[in-house]
Design an enzyme around this catalytic site. Structure first.
Site, mmCIF file in Angstrom:
data_model
loop_
_atom_site.group_PDB
_atom_site.id
_atom_site.type_symbol
_atom_site.label_atom_id
_atom_site.label_comp_id
_atom_site.label_asym_id
_atom_site.label_seq_id
_atom_site.Cartn_x
_atom_site.Cartn_y
_atom_site.Cartn_z
ATOM 1 N N GLN A 209 -5.898 7.968 -2.790
ATOM 2 C CA GLN A 209 -5.590 8.411 -1.423
ATOM 3 C C GLN A 209 -4.792 9.706 -1.385
ATOM 4 O OE1 GLN A 209 -2.957 4.746 -0.920
ATOM 5 N NE2 GLN A 209 -1.911 6.169 0.452
ATOM 6 N N HIS B 238 2.120 -1.365 2.530
ATOM 7 C CA HIS B 238 0.990 -0.733 1.870
ATOM 8 C C HIS B 238 -0.242 -1.628 1.966
ATOM 9 C CE1 HIS B 238 -1.049 1.810 -0.952
ATOM 10 N NE2 HIS B 238 -0.992 0.981 -1.964
ATOM 11 N N CYS C 156 -3.660 4.438 3.069
ATOM 12 C CA CYS C 156 -3.962 3.233 2.276
ATOM 13 C C CYS C 156 -4.784 2.228 3.052
ATOM 14 C CB CYS C 156 -2.659 2.576 1.837
ATOM 15 S SG CYS C 156 -1.514 2.277 3.194
#
Ligand SMILES: *[C@@H]1O[C@H](CO)[C@@H](O)[C@H](O)[C@H]1NC(C)=O
Ligand SMILES: *[C@@H]1O[C@H](CO)[C@@H](O)[C@H](O)[C@H]1NC(C)=O
Ligand SMILES: *[C@@H]1O[C@H](CO)[C@@H](O)[C@H](O)[C@H]1NC(C)=O
Length: 462
Positions: free
Chosen positions: A253, A406, A259
């Site tokens: 990424q 995340h 993410c």
């Protein structure tokens, strides 16, 4: 395709903030921060004519022609003024979705301010989107709660800006401490991380705005859930089911807080592989999500539920070639001639945010395929090399990394034969040179870093 103006607005706001030098702290989701008990209760939804399609722009509302009263109650029930019933869910602390009378409504909660300092007005929504279950009849709406909720100030000023602009340095002392204090996992220095600023490292982990101090704990497992799980294999991995791999390659990424787009694309990619027995192996475009979805905030963050779920159902996903990843919050530039791939259904495991647990995840993983989840990234995680991760509490002295949220994809689970430690196997989006070939394993059954609190199920349509 540009689906609306809110993302433009969000990105513009991001840019403005950058100029006003907060640069560094802008990553994250919306600044909104509303809790379950703020949202639960009776709402009036003010809705425009149902004549739009999925290109509708709800920045400004037309005349209100429908007024609906919805009472949202525990755990996920909603009832309208005529006693029709439906379901609802929170989406993290960002907003809520209501599904009733063959329509689905989503809006972000109302806030003023920015990522650093904001006030959430949890008894109001921003303008949101409503559509029927055929995904054809669209309208715009906003909601007001009938009982007031006290404004909720949120301050995220915990890291000084000058530190965020510094280059990230591996903290060898921290790495040493991790490796001497426990044997479950090992840490190492990643030279490639030193090309990032501290800010970008935070973005890779989810961004400052994604902090939530008290995510829901897993729901208790029912006897039925436990009984079903007892029939499952001890070890399972979608990368090797009788020699077949149903997981697409690991990606990177970069320094963008995307993410969630990688995790949710990876989930639909696996869903397509499974549904077609590997006759199709699509790789979808996270850039299309970052640049074009009004349900996400570009490189400033977003949520698996709203991208791999709602966006994939409403707008569909395009192949990587249709909008190649740049890792920047670029304007929407997806090739409009590209075909789109949709999901027919999506839900938080258990039916709503707050219903998740290990047992549901095990069963859904085996039956439905890899699942996008989100978990808390602490300082020590960046240096993960291999083994079964758990948070050690060891702090990075150089780089003030914060706990952030995340998005990643669980592809398997197992038990370590020598120690008996249970783990999840998880696909990350930090390239295949990180961790165990781009994957990590994390302790299972104890909601480590909240990883058992918000798993997503989607049904991809090949
Ligand atoms: C959808 O909207 C169109 C245009 O307003 C209308 O003609 C049609 O009847 C609507 N369909 C449904 C199912 O509401
Ligand atoms: C909804 O609430 C806002 C803020 O309290 C208020 O300004 C607005 O007039 C309300 N709208 C309606 C239609 O009641
Ligand atoms: C897949 O699993 C089988 C059985 O455990 C093993 O023999 C084989 O080597 C594995 N294949 C790969 C590519 O890892």
């Amino acid at each position: 395709m540009m689906v609306g103006g809110r993302d433009r607005e969000m990105r513009k706001r991001g840019v403005v903030l950058l100029l006003v030098c907060w640069a560094a702290l802008c990553a994250g989701d919306t600044p909104g921060n509303c809790m379950y008990d703020d949202i639960r209760g009776t709402w009036t939804f003010y809705e425009t004519e149902r004549s739009g399609d999925n290109t509708i722009n709800c920045d400004t509302l037309g005349p209100i022609v429908h007024t609906k009263t919805f009472t949202l109650s525990f755990p996920n029930n909603v009832m309208d003024e005529l006693n029709n019933e439906g379901t609802w869910t929170m989406v993290w602390n960002q907003g809520f979705e209501v599904n009733i009378n063959e329509r689905s409504y989503y809006a972000f909660s109302y806030y003023e301010g920015n990522m650093l300092i904001s006030t959430s007005y949890c008894d109001r929504t921003m303008n949101g989107w409503s559509r029927d279950n055929t995904v054809r009849n669209w309208s715009c709406f906003f909601g007001n709660k009938t009982t007031p909720v006290a404004p909720r100030p949120t301050s995220r000023v915990t890291v000084v800006e000058s530190q965020l602009q510094q280059h990230y340095n591996n903290d060898h002392n921290m790495i040493h401490n991790i490796n001497t204090m426990q044997t479950s996992w090992t840490a190492k220095a990643y030279p490639q991380h030193e090309k990032y600023t501290v800010q970008e490292m935070l973005n890779r982990g989810g961004g400052v705005g994604s902090m939530l101090t008290s995510p829901p704990t897993p729901a208790p497992a029912t006897p039925e859930q436990k009984a079903r799980v007892s029939l499952l294999p001890d070890n399972f991995d979608w990368r090797n089911i009788s020699g077949q791999n149903y997981v697409t390659p690991v990606r990177d990424q970069g320094g963008c807080g995307s993410c969630f787009a990688f995790a949710s694309m990876a989930q639909v990619e696996s869903g397509i592989r499974i549904a077609t027995k590997n006759q199709r192996s699509d790789v979808f475009s996270p850039q299309d999500i970052v640049s074009c979805s009004v349900l996400a905030q570009g490189c400033l963050g977003g949520f698996n539920y709203l991208t791999g779920g709602r966006y994939a159902q409403d707008q569909g996903l395009v192949a990587e070639e249709c909008n190649i990843y740049t890792g920047q919050g670029d304007p929407c530039n997806t090739d409009s001639s590209c075909g789109r791939t949709y999901v027919s259904d999506y839900e938080y495991l258990g039916g709503y945010y707050g219903a998740c647990n290990e047992e549901l995840m095990l069963q859904s993983l085996v039956e439905d395929g890899p699942m996008a989840v989100a978990y808390m990234v602490f300082d020590d995680f960046h240096n993960y090399e291999g083994g079964i991760y758990h948070y050690t509490g060891v702090k990075n002295e150089f780089n003030p990394l914060e706990m952030v949220n995340h998005g990643v994809l669980i592809v398997g689970y197992g038990v370590e034969p020598t120690t008996g430690e249970k783990f999840w196997t998880v696909k990350n989006s930090w390239s295949d040179t990180w961790g165990e070939d781009g994957y990590f394993r994390i302790r299972r059954g104890t909601n480590e870093c909240s990883i058992e609190s918000m798993a997503l199920k989607v049904t991809a349509i090949p």
